[in-house]
Enzyme design. Structure first.
Site, mmCIF file in Angstrom:
data_model
loop_
_atom_site.group_PDB
_atom_site.id
_atom_site.type_symbol
_atom_site.label_atom_id
_atom_site.label_comp_id
_atom_site.label_asym_id
_atom_site.label_seq_id
_atom_site.Cartn_x
_atom_site.Cartn_y
_atom_site.Cartn_z
ATOM 1 N N LYS A 13 -3.892 16.385 -31.368
ATOM 2 C CA LYS A 13 -2.377 16.523 -29.785
ATOM 3 C C LYS A 13 -1.582 15.778 -30.120
ATOM 4 C CE LYS A 13 -5.121 14.892 -26.830
ATOM 5 N NZ LYS A 13 -6.174 15.091 -27.463
ATOM 6 N N ARG A 88 -5.290 14.352 -17.862
ATOM 7 C CA ARG A 88 -6.702 13.945 -18.035
ATOM 8 C C ARG A 88 -6.982 14.234 -16.341
ATOM 9 N NH1 ARG A 88 -5.832 10.818 -23.084
ATOM 10 N NH2 ARG A 88 -7.311 10.749 -24.473
ATOM 11 N N ARG A 127 -10.478 8.847 -39.048
ATOM 12 C CA ARG A 127 -9.359 8.906 -39.533
ATOM 13 C C ARG A 127 -8.967 7.040 -39.644
ATOM 14 N NH1 ARG A 127 -6.390 8.999 -33.767
ATOM 15 N NH2 ARG A 127 -8.596 9.125 -33.207
ATOM 16 N N ARG A 161 -9.084 3.148 -35.825
ATOM 17 C CA ARG A 161 -9.564 2.549 -34.619
ATOM 18 C C ARG A 161 -10.820 1.749 -34.118
ATOM 19 N NH1 ARG A 161 -6.260 7.066 -31.284
ATOM 20 N NH2 ARG A 161 -8.254 7.263 -29.546
ATOM 21 N N ARG A 172 -16.376 9.282 -25.565
ATOM 22 C CA ARG A 172 -15.167 10.245 -25.666
ATOM 23 C C ARG A 172 -15.080 11.460 -24.910
ATOM 24 N NH1 ARG A 172 -11.793 7.704 -30.543
ATOM 25 N NH2 ARG A 172 -10.457 8.897 -29.172
HETATM 26 P P1 AP5 Z 1 -4.651 13.391 -33.138
HETATM 27 O O1 AP5 Z 1 -3.499 14.396 -34.225
HETATM 28 O O2 AP5 Z 1 -4.488 11.973 -33.364
HETATM 29 O O3 AP5 Z 1 -5.601 13.667 -32.077
HETATM 30 P P2 AP5 Z 1 -5.613 13.514 -30.984
HETATM 31 O O4 AP5 Z 1 -6.319 14.655 -30.773
HETATM 32 O O5 AP5 Z 1 -4.326 12.517 -30.418
HETATM 33 O O6 AP5 Z 1 -7.110 12.632 -30.463
HETATM 34 P P3 AP5 Z 1 -6.878 10.641 -30.375
HETATM 35 O O7 AP5 Z 1 -8.124 10.649 -30.686
HETATM 36 O O8 AP5 Z 1 -5.680 10.103 -30.535
HETATM 37 O O9 AP5 Z 1 -6.682 11.168 -28.842
HETATM 38 P P4 AP5 Z 1 -7.421 11.457 -27.648
HETATM 39 O O10 AP5 Z 1 -7.429 11.779 -27.181
HETATM 40 O O11 AP5 Z 1 -8.881 10.341 -27.248
HETATM 41 O O12 AP5 Z 1 -7.177 9.450 -27.684
HETATM 42 P P5 AP5 Z 1 -5.723 8.481 -26.776
HETATM 43 O O13 AP5 Z 1 -4.887 7.737 -27.304
HETATM 44 O O14 AP5 Z 1 -5.270 9.858 -26.439
HETATM 45 O O15 AP5 Z 1 -5.898 13.126 -35.088
HETATM 46 C C1 AP5 Z 1 -6.964 12.631 -35.053
HETATM 47 C C2 AP5 Z 1 -8.154 12.621 -36.078
HETATM 48 O O16 AP5 Z 1 -7.489 13.690 -37.443
HETATM 49 C C3 AP5 Z 1 -6.101 11.424 -37.010
HETATM 50 O O17 AP5 Z 1 -6.518 11.483 -38.460
HETATM 51 C C4 AP5 Z 1 -5.133 13.156 -37.845
HETATM 52 O O18 AP5 Z 1 -4.585 12.887 -39.313
HETATM 53 C C5 AP5 Z 1 -6.642 14.019 -38.219
HETATM 54 N N1 AP5 Z 1 -5.530 15.265 -37.998
HETATM 55 C C6 AP5 Z 1 -4.916 15.741 -36.958
HETATM 56 N N2 AP5 Z 1 -4.886 17.587 -37.082
HETATM 57 C C7 AP5 Z 1 -5.711 17.706 -37.709
HETATM 58 C C8 AP5 Z 1 -6.393 18.812 -38.846
HETATM 59 N N3 AP5 Z 1 -5.488 19.818 -38.592
HETATM 60 N N4 AP5 Z 1 -6.582 18.849 -40.220
HETATM 61 C C9 AP5 Z 1 -7.301 17.224 -40.045
HETATM 62 N N5 AP5 Z 1 -7.587 16.725 -40.100
HETATM 63 C C10 AP5 Z 1 -6.471 16.605 -38.822
HETATM 64 O O19 AP5 Z 1 -6.216 7.797 -25.325
HETATM 65 C C11 AP5 Z 1 -7.360 7.172 -26.059
HETATM 66 C C12 AP5 Z 1 -8.461 6.288 -24.972
HETATM 67 O O20 AP5 Z 1 -6.765 5.581 -24.052
HETATM 68 C C13 AP5 Z 1 -8.457 6.800 -24.005
HETATM 69 O O21 AP5 Z 1 -10.073 7.363 -24.496
HETATM 70 C C14 AP5 Z 1 -8.583 7.200 -22.170
HETATM 71 O O22 AP5 Z 1 -9.086 5.602 -22.515
HETATM 72 C C15 AP5 Z 1 -7.457 6.038 -22.804
HETATM 73 N N6 AP5 Z 1 -6.145 6.397 -21.892
HETATM 74 C C16 AP5 Z 1 -4.930 7.527 -22.315
HETATM 75 N N7 AP5 Z 1 -4.854 8.748 -21.487
HETATM 76 C C17 AP5 Z 1 -5.136 8.370 -20.600
HETATM 77 C C18 AP5 Z 1 -4.914 8.753 -18.957
HETATM 78 N N8 AP5 Z 1 -4.320 10.772 -19.129
HETATM 79 N N9 AP5 Z 1 -6.030 9.011 -18.833
HETATM 80 C C19 AP5 Z 1 -6.869 7.934 -18.601
HETATM 81 N N10 AP5 Z 1 -6.884 7.011 -19.455
HETATM 82 C C20 AP5 Z 1 -6.350 7.313 -20.755
#
Ligand code: AP5
Length: 217
Positions: A13, A88, A127, A161, A172
């Site tokens: 995402k 979420r 990552r 991370r 997660r």
């Molecule tokens: P990336 O693009 O970062 O994936 P992502 O879907 O954004 O995954 P995240 O792990 O960053 O999201 P998340 O939803 O768990 O965490 P968030 O930061 O929102 O890609 C991931 C990896 O894959 C990277 O290394 C990238 O280079 C690689 N990649 C990408 N595309 C690829 C491809 N096509 N092929 C190969 N590799 C690829 O949230 C963190 C924490 O914050 C949560 O756990 C929670 O505690 C809190 N939080 C955030 N938002 C909320 C909310 N709305 N409500 C409650 N808590 C929240």
């Protein structure tokens, strides 16, 4: 264009959101990035969120609604926005609908990033994030050209991370299945268009599929 990018951790995402944000010249609001910034600055929001994030749990809905409200009230969001990682929970989706109604705005679509779990685990465990400039790499996707501990852009040190450690990733993914996946059904039954993106393939391949799915900016 007002879009929500919905999907499990590691689905891409953030990566695709950045590319789409640049192409369409609309801001991307990633709640995870906003929270990590607050944690690193030691603000009250960061202090409150940290223990939930470290455990791979969701930050409480009331706190997240405050974060979303502030983002969507930014003047830049008037010409469109991408929401990455919000909503979420069903409660957050209901709160977002109210927030948009207040602004007399609406979502054009929710894009669901579909990726099988083994690929999510592979992406999250591979990552690496630069501790100086924040650039994101992936061991599995290549691009590090042998230097697996320093940033190709600035020479900073690459780190895992905190919440990408295996035990936190498992939690997660469980939290995603229990609290976020039900949103798919919720949006299916709402008036908002739910689009499914096959988010497997290289970053460039997924980018092309996303552009085909959402069309012109
Ligand atoms: P990336 O693009 O970062 O994936 P992502 O879907 O954004 O995954 P995240 O792990 O960053 O999201 P998340 O939803 O768990 O965490 P968030 O930061 O929102 O890609 C991931 C990896 O894959 C990277 O290394 C990238 O280079 C690689 N990649 C990408 N595309 C690829 C491809 N096509 N092929 C190969 N590799 C690829 O949230 C963190 C924490 O914050 C949560 O756990 C929670 O505690 C809190 N939080 C955030 N938002 C909320 C909310 N709305 N409500 C409650 N808590 C929240």
């Amino acid at each position: 264009m007002n879009l929500v990018l919905l999907g499990p951790p590691g689905a891409g995402k953030g990566t695709q959101g950045d590319l789409l944000s640049e192409r369409c010249e609309i801001p991307k609001y990633a709640t995870g990035d906003i929270l990590r910034d607050a944690v690193s600055r030691g603000t009250p929001l960061g202090r409150e969120a940290k223990r939930f994030m470290d455990a791979g749990e969701l930050v409480p809905d009331a706190v997240m609604m405050g974060v979303a409200r502030e983002a969507l009230h930014a003047p830049a969001a008037r010409k469109g926005f991408l929401l990455d990682g919000f909503p979420r929970t069903v409660a957050q989706a209901e709160g977002l609908a109210e927030l948009l109604e207040e602004r007399q705005a609406k979502l054009d679509a929710v894009v669901y990033f579909a990726v099988p779990e083994p690929e999510l685990v592979r992406r999250l465990s591979g990552r690496r994030v630069c501790n100086a400039c924040g650039a994101i790499y992936n061991l599995a996707a290549g691009g590090l050209q042998g230097a697996i501990d320093s940033c190709g852009a600035c020479g900073g040190q690459l780190e895992i991370r905190d919440d990408d450690r295996p035990e936190t990733v498992r939690n997660r993914l469980r939290v995603y299945r229990e609290s976020t996946e039900p949103l798919l059904e919720w949006y299916r039954e709402s008036a908002v268009t739910l689009l499914q993106l096959d988010a497997v393939g290289t970053v460039e391949e997924v980018q092309k599929k996303l552009e085909d799915l959402v069309g012109c900016c």
